[in-house]
Structure formats: C-alpha cells, structure tokens
Design an enzyme around this catalytic site. Structure first.
Site, PDB file in Angstrom:
ATOM      1  CD  GLU A  84      -2.913  -1.272   0.135  1.00 33.36           C
ATOM      2  OE1 GLU A  84      -2.921  -0.399  -0.757  1.00 33.36           O
ATOM      3  OE2 GLU A  84      -3.671  -2.260   0.116  1.00 33.36           O
ATOM      4  CG  HIS A 111      -4.320   0.039   5.655  1.00 33.89           C
ATOM      5  ND1 HIS A 111      -5.683   0.247   5.524  1.00 33.89           N
ATOM      6  CD2 HIS A 111      -4.099  -1.208   5.173  1.00 33.89           C
ATOM      7  CE1 HIS A 111      -6.235  -0.818   4.974  1.00 33.89           C
ATOM      8  NE2 HIS A 111      -5.296  -1.724   4.760  1.00 33.89           N
ATOM      9  CG  HIS A 153      -7.433  -5.146   7.588  1.00 29.46           C
ATOM     10  ND1 HIS A 153      -6.837  -6.291   7.078  1.00 29.46           N
ATOM     11  CD2 HIS A 153      -7.088  -4.147   6.732  1.00 29.46           C
ATOM     12  CE1 HIS A 153      -6.171  -6.002   5.967  1.00 29.46           C
ATOM     13  NE2 HIS A 153      -6.290  -4.707   5.733  1.00 29.46           N
ATOM     14  CD  GLU A 193     -13.938  11.149  25.020  1.00 25.34           C
ATOM     15  OE1 GLU A 193     -14.363  11.894  25.904  1.00 25.34           O
ATOM     16  OE2 GLU A 193     -12.845  11.269  24.481  1.00 25.34           O
ATOM     17  CG  HIS A 213      -9.342  -3.210   2.597  1.00 24.87           C
ATOM     18  ND1 HIS A 213      -8.634  -3.438   1.429  1.00 24.87           N
ATOM     19  CD2 HIS A 213      -8.412  -3.232   3.584  1.00 24.87           C
ATOM     20  CE1 HIS A 213      -7.357  -3.623   1.711  1.00 24.87           C
ATOM     21  NE2 HIS A 213      -7.191  -3.498   3.015  1.00 24.87           N
TER      22      HIS A 213
HETATM   23  O1  2HA Z   1      -0.710  -5.201   3.810  1.00 25.70           O
HETATM   24  O2  2HA Z   1      -3.606  -4.555   4.532  1.00 25.70           O
HETATM   25  O3  2HA Z   1      -4.331  -3.549   2.212  1.00 25.70           O
HETATM   26  C1  2HA Z   1      -1.891  -5.892   3.700  1.00 25.70           C
HETATM   27  C2  2HA Z   1      -3.012  -4.954   3.563  1.00 25.70           C
HETATM   28  C3  2HA Z   1      -3.358  -4.529   2.216  1.00 25.70           C
HETATM   29 ZN    ZN Z   2      -5.498  -3.682   4.117  1.00 26.25          ZN
END
Ligand code: 2HA
Ligand code: ZN
Length: 270
Positions: A116, A139, A141, A169, A210
């Site tokens: 990414e 980033h 998940h 909050e 995602h």
């Molecule tokens: O690196 O999260 O979006 C793995 C991920 C790709």
């Molecule tokens: Zn990801």
C-alpha cells in the site's frame, strides 16, 4: 552510532504493531504503517550515506524527496514485528527523482515496503500540504468498522453522523469526520489517488469492506483516531438490531462542540 533497535522511532512502531495485532485488527499480513522520521534523529543511528539497495516505484513521490520513513514490509505480519524488527520493518529514504526509495536499514530477508505504499505516500503528500507537522499514515482492518460498511450507508455525512451519535467522545476526537471510499481494488495507484484526494480534507478514510486509514502528527494521534472510530462502530454493530429508546441529539452534539471548542464539519449537524 547508537543501537537502532533502541531508537524510539523503531520501538514505538514495534509496540504499536503488537498492540494493533492484539486489538484483533491485523490478522496475518493485514495492515501497514509509514512514519516520517526527521533526518537528525535517524543520523544518530545510521550512516545516511550508506544505501543498502534502491527499490524502484512506479509513481511519482518527488514531493517527498529526501524524506526518511519507517515502513512495515510487504507480506509481513504485525504479530512478528516486535520480535524481529530488522526483517519486518525498513528505514527508507525517497530518491531525489521520487521514483524509488533507498533502503537504509531493515527488510533483512530481501523484503520491500508495504504493497500500500502508493496510498501511504500520496496520503503523506496531501496531509503535509495541510499540516506541516503531519508524520504518520496507519492502515488497519478494524473488525467493527469493516462490519459497519456492510449494513450502513457509505455516504460520508451519514456515516460520520452515526459514529458521532454512538459515543460522546467521538465528535470531540474527530470533528472533521470520516471519509468513506466504496470497495476498490487495493495495493495500486488508483486507490492511492482516491485515498489521497480524501486526505486533503480528512484525517480518516474508511475503505469499505476492507479497513481504514488514519493519519496524524504522532502515532498516538493516528491510533487514537482509529480506536475511537472502531469503538463507535462496535457500539453501532451491538445496537443496530435493537429498538433504540434514546440517543444523542444534534442539539446535544452542538452543546458538546461548544464546550470542547471543536468545530463539527460544516453541514454535518442540523
Ligand atoms: O498489507 O492490509 O491492504 C496488507 C493490507 C493490504
Ligand atoms: Zn489492508
């Protein structure tokens, strides 16, 4: 030279990736972090004239030329970063022409920066334009944020309003709101550009089905934004199929904004 394994910019990322793994957000190789490190900090630990190898990139990051980052490796597991930072992290410097990065340390088993990287670098560029103190793109998940993108409208205003209503909050932590992108293929320039476009105005961008991107001046700021959104999403997922008896009204949110001196994104509250 000081021991880089004791450098705050490495230990902080180690602790954070372990923590995020334990939050249940970063299964397998899920998630990636890139963190700007000032040159005078890195030079206490590394000879900046020693480039291990150059890694080409097929997008233009010349705006970031000369900047040094700690970046998690592609295919690497957050679970493992703390035990072996030299294999799972890299310290890289953006080439003068912006078409590659120079590896200064790490990726010891021949690794590369996260898949990414386009989304990270393009986001850094836009955040730096609005905030010169900006330093990190994160980033991950988060389970309930992803869940919410299946059952809630992806309209940014509606998505943000629901999060604000879930706990007191939220408006104080992210008065600028949360941006949302529809499902797109990840790991390429197109999603990178779409994310960065949103980063002109938002510190948080959700990728439907995602995960999320959070940014900030510090690891704590980016992490704090994401965990607050995730907490609100968790409450939403817990209550969404139950009859609601009362909730936080817009006029209460206005009172909150005034009391804490924050400015809700224009037009988001009635
Ligand atoms: O690196 O999260 O979006 C793995 C991920 C790709
Ligand atoms: Zn990801």
């Amino acid at each position: 030279m000081k021991d880089i394994l004791k450098a705050p910019f490495i230990t902080e990322i180690c602790k954070t990736t372990s923590n995020m793994y334990r939050m249940g957000w970063d299964e397998r190789n899920g998630g990636n972090i890139s963190y700007i490190v000032p040159e005078d900090e890195v030079s206490q630990y590394l000879d900046l004239n020693k480039v291990i190898r150059t890694i080409p990139m097929d997008f233009d990051a010349s705006f970031l030329a000369g900047k040094i980052f700690v970046v998690t490796g592609t295919g690497k597991y957050f679970k493992n970063v703390e035990d072996n930072p030299a294999a799972n992290l890299g310290v890289i410097r953006v080439c003068k022409d912006g078409r590659g990065v120079e590896l200064l340390w790490g990726y010891e088993d021949g690794g590369r920066p996260t898949s990414e990287l386009p989304a990270h670098f393009m986001s850094h560029i836009e955040r730096l334009k609005v905030d010169p103190e900006h330093r990190i793109v994160m980033h991950t998940h988060p389970t309930n944020v992803i869940a919410m993108t299946f059952v809630h409208s992806l309209d940014e205003r509606e998505f943000t309003r629901t999060l604000w209503q879930m706990c007191t909050e939220c408006l104080v932590v992210f008065p600028d709101g949360v941006s949302v992108l529809p499902w797109m293929l990840c790991g390429n320039d197109e999603i990178g550009r779409a994310t960065a476009e949103k980063m002109k105005e938002f510190r948080l961008v959700v990728w439907a089905h995602h995960g999320i991107f959070g940014t900030g001046k510090s690891v704590d700021e980016a992490f704090g934004l994401i965990e607050t959104v995730e907490k609100a999403a968790e409450i939403y997922i817990k209550i969404m199929h139950m009859p609601i008896k009362q909730s936080i009204t817009d006029s209460q949110l206005w009172i909150l904004a005034k009391a804490f001196g924050v400015k809700p994104r224009e037009g988001y509250l009635e």
